[in-house]
Design a protein around this motif. Structure first.
Motif, mmCIF file in Angstrom:
data_model
loop_
_atom_site.group_PDB
_atom_site.id
_atom_site.type_symbol
_atom_site.label_atom_id
_atom_site.label_comp_id
_atom_site.label_asym_id
_atom_site.label_seq_id
_atom_site.Cartn_x
_atom_site.Cartn_y
_atom_site.Cartn_z
ATOM 1 N N PRO A 29 -1.792 59.242 77.795
ATOM 2 C CA PRO A 29 -1.730 60.696 77.980
ATOM 3 C C PRO A 29 -2.138 61.116 79.386
ATOM 4 O O PRO A 29 -2.955 60.467 80.035
ATOM 5 C CB PRO A 29 -2.755 61.211 76.955
ATOM 6 N N CYS A 46 -8.303 61.066 68.453
ATOM 7 C CA CYS A 46 -7.867 59.745 68.925
ATOM 8 C C CYS A 46 -8.786 58.663 68.373
ATOM 9 O O CYS A 46 -9.985 58.681 68.623
ATOM 10 C CB CYS A 46 -7.849 59.683 70.451
ATOM 11 N N VAL A 50 -9.650 56.609 73.735
ATOM 12 C CA VAL A 50 -8.971 56.779 75.031
ATOM 13 C C VAL A 50 -9.704 57.833 75.873
ATOM 14 O O VAL A 50 -9.797 57.715 77.090
ATOM 15 C CB VAL A 50 -7.495 57.190 74.812
ATOM 16 N N TYR A 51 -10.275 58.807 75.178
ATOM 17 C CA TYR A 51 -10.876 59.950 75.882
ATOM 18 C C TYR A 51 -12.392 59.878 75.996
ATOM 19 O O TYR A 51 -13.070 59.406 75.081
ATOM 20 C CB TYR A 51 -10.540 61.250 75.134
ATOM 21 N N CYS A 68 -4.554 53.322 74.710
ATOM 22 C CA CYS A 68 -3.586 54.142 73.968
ATOM 23 C C CYS A 68 -2.541 53.243 73.302
ATOM 24 O O CYS A 68 -2.030 52.304 73.918
ATOM 25 C CB CYS A 68 -2.904 55.115 74.933
ATOM 26 N N MET A 69 -2.250 53.551 72.050
ATOM 27 C CA MET A 69 -1.260 52.758 71.310
ATOM 28 C C MET A 69 0.147 53.101 71.803
ATOM 29 O O MET A 69 0.516 54.288 71.861
ATOM 30 C CB MET A 69 -1.361 53.081 69.814
ATOM 31 N N CYS A 72 2.427 56.005 70.357
ATOM 32 C CA CYS A 72 1.657 57.085 69.728
ATOM 33 C C CYS A 72 1.627 58.293 70.664
ATOM 34 O O CYS A 72 1.466 58.138 71.874
ATOM 35 C CB CYS A 72 0.227 56.621 69.442
ATOM 36 N N ASP A 73 1.813 59.480 70.083
ATOM 37 C CA ASP A 73 1.607 60.711 70.856
ATOM 38 C C ASP A 73 0.942 61.770 69.970
ATOM 39 O O ASP A 73 1.171 62.967 70.114
ATOM 40 C CB ASP A 73 2.914 61.232 71.471
ATOM 41 N N THR A 74 0.111 61.281 69.063
ATOM 42 C CA THR A 74 -0.554 62.164 68.107
ATOM 43 C C THR A 74 -1.369 63.249 68.799
ATOM 44 O O THR A 74 -1.308 64.418 68.411
ATOM 45 C CB THR A 74 -1.473 61.340 67.183
ATOM 46 N N CYS A 75 -2.123 62.870 69.812
ATOM 47 C CA CYS A 75 -2.967 63.882 70.469
ATOM 48 C C CYS A 75 -2.106 64.980 71.104
ATOM 49 O O CYS A 75 -2.476 66.162 71.065
ATOM 50 C CB CYS A 75 -3.900 63.237 71.487
ATOM 51 N N PHE A 86 3.275 62.883 77.874
ATOM 52 C CA PHE A 86 3.591 61.454 77.775
ATOM 53 C C PHE A 86 4.927 61.208 78.455
ATOM 54 O O PHE A 86 5.714 62.135 78.640
ATOM 55 C CB PHE A 86 3.678 61.030 76.301
HETATM 56 S S1 SF4 Z 1 -1.458 58.906 71.756
HETATM 57 FE FE1 SF4 Z 1 -2.637 58.208 70.023
HETATM 58 S S2 SF4 Z 1 -3.758 56.405 70.748
HETATM 59 FE FE2 SF4 Z 1 -2.948 57.470 72.558
HETATM 60 S S3 SF4 Z 1 -4.609 58.788 73.248
HETATM 61 FE FE3 SF4 Z 1 -3.342 60.022 71.876
HETATM 62 S S4 SF4 Z 1 -4.178 59.798 69.797
HETATM 63 FE FE4 SF4 Z 1 -5.063 58.196 71.127
#
Ligand code: SF4
Ligand code: SF4
Length: 120
Positions: A29, A46, A50-51, A68-69, A72-75, A86
């Motif tokens: 991110p 997360c 990562v943070y 960061c996985m 993944c773009d959950t955050c 991203f």
């Molecule tokens: S994308 Fe997923 S793993 Fe990457 S910082 Fe965000 S929540 Fe964390």
């Protein structure tokens, strides 16, 4: 070592992703601090530490980007201000294809199937 929420911090940056060194993949991110309102949702949601958090400015810091996985773009999806960026999906698909992920995944499953059949 633990993060500010008391969660253990792992260094995942030395791992490989389908044979590619994690540090060669620019999937992590980036914060648009002009948009960020400092809610903390990214830090708390997360699960890969990562943070970190800048308490002076009440803003997140991308402290361990290579934790960061990939994919993944959950955050970013959870951010109420769309302040987390991203790389585009095309970048993700390109590294997927370069790493031959589809082929390797299929081969892995076929290998497991072979083992199961040999036990029957
Ligand atoms: S994308 Fe997923 S793993 Fe990457 S910082 Fe965000 S929540 Fe964390
Ligand atoms: S979720 Fe978005 S608005 Fe909230 S702290 Fe993170 S980047 Fe800032």
């Amino acid at each position: 070592m633990k993060d500010i929420l008391g969660r253990p911090i792992k260094d995942l940056s030395r791992q490989e992703w389908w044979g590619i060194p994690r540090r060669e993949i620019k999937w992590y991110p980036q914060i648009d601090y002009e948009r960020c309102i400092g809610c903390g949702v990214c830090l708390i949601t997360c699960g890969r530490t990562v943070y970190d958090w800048d308490f002076k400015n009440m803003k997140p810091i991308v402290a361990r980007p290579y934790n960061c996985m990939i994919g993944c773009d959950t955050c970013a999806k959870m951010c109420p201000k769309d302040a987390i960026l991203f790389p585009p999906l095309g970048y993700l698909r390109k590294i997927r294809d370069n790493a031959k992920v589809v082929l390797k995944a299929r081969q892995k499953l076929l290998g497991i199937k072979k083992n199961i059949n040999s036990l029957e």
